[in-house]
Design an enzyme around this catalytic site. Structure first.
Site, short mmCIF file in Angstrom:
data_model
loop_
_atom_site.label_atom_id
_atom_site.label_comp_id
_atom_site.label_asym_id
_atom_site.label_seq_id
_atom_site.Cartn_x
_atom_site.Cartn_y
_atom_site.Cartn_z
N CYS A 73 0.83 -1.20 0.00
CA CYS A 73 0.00 0.00 0.00
C CYS A 73 0.87 1.26 0.00
O CYS A 73 1.45 1.59 -1.02
CB CYS A 73 -1.02 -0.04 1.14
SG CYS A 73 -2.38 1.13 0.94
N HIS A 161 -3.54 -5.34 0.72
CA HIS A 161 -2.98 -5.80 1.99
C HIS A 161 -3.01 -7.34 2.04
O HIS A 161 -4.04 -7.92 2.40
CB HIS A 161 -3.76 -5.20 3.16
CG HIS A 161 -3.50 -3.76 3.34
ND1 HIS A 161 -2.44 -3.28 4.09
CD2 HIS A 161 -4.11 -2.67 2.83
CE1 HIS A 161 -2.43 -1.97 4.06
NE2 HIS A 161 -3.43 -1.57 3.29
N GLU A 163 -1.72 -9.19 4.18
CA GLU A 163 -1.66 -9.65 5.57
C GLU A 163 -3.02 -9.79 6.24
O GLU A 163 -3.11 -10.32 7.35
CB GLU A 163 -0.77 -8.70 6.40
CG GLU A 163 -1.34 -7.33 6.66
CD GLU A 163 -1.14 -6.30 5.55
OE1 GLU A 163 -1.33 -5.11 5.82
OE2 GLU A 163 -0.79 -6.69 4.40
#
Length: 183
Positions: A73, A161, A163
């Site tokens: 990002c 993202h 994660e």
């Protein structure tokens, strides 16, 4: 053991990036983005997301280190900006579930993902032009540059993202980055 350091750009998911790496058996720490480059002892770096390009500390200096780097990002946008690409405000805005199309099946970071992959991404700002030496590796109907890679310099970026649980195959992105760091 492979050591990948997560650079903290004050993002809300930074701890999840560390956790994803640790779950893969990677030695990892979160370090402040003001850490001098010479103090970073790592086989690779993750430039975390964050709220503001003005709060990226010394991240630009880290791009000169001879280790693979994954920007997530804001980290992705920083890589683009610092190396001659362009970032602008996105028309789509905040966080959303987005379907990305992988456009380079040979890319070592995202090429192994499903050709169409659901991700969780913020598009308040986005890369609109990749720097010289980079290839666009994923796109969506929201953003033309969802991911980019410069395999010669081992510099990689994703708008989304990997994660967070909302991202399909997020673990694969971290596995692929670990593999890049181990080469």
């Amino acid at each position: 053991m492979t050591r990948i350091v997560v650079i903290d750009n004050h993002g809300q998911f930074t701890h999840l990036e560390q956790r994803a790496l640790r779950d893969l058996g990677v030695e990892t720490d979160i370090v402040d983005n003001e850490t001098p480059p010479e103090d970073l002892d790592a086989d690779g770096l993750v430039l975390s997301g964050g709220p503001d390009m003005d709060r990226t500390g010394r991240c630009a200096d880290y791009l000169d280190l001879d280790v693979p780097i994954l920007g997530i990002c804001l980290g992705h946008q920083l890589i683009a900006t610092e190396l001659g690409g362009r970032v602008e405000s996105g028309e789509y805005g905040g966080y959303a579930d987005v379907s990305v199309d992988i456009v380079d099946a040979d890319d070592p970071l995202v090429g192994s993902l499903a050709p169409e992959t659901r991700v969780w991404a913020s598009h308040a700002d986005e890369v609109v032009e990749v720097p010289e030496g980079f290839e666009r590796t994923a796109e969506s109907d929201v953003c033309d540059v969802e991911a980019m890679s410069d395999t010669d310099r081992d510099l990689y970026g994703v708008q989304w993202h990997p994660e967070v649980a909302h991202t399909e195959e997020g673990e694969a992105v971290f596995e692929n980055f670990r593999d890049i760091c181990e080469q």
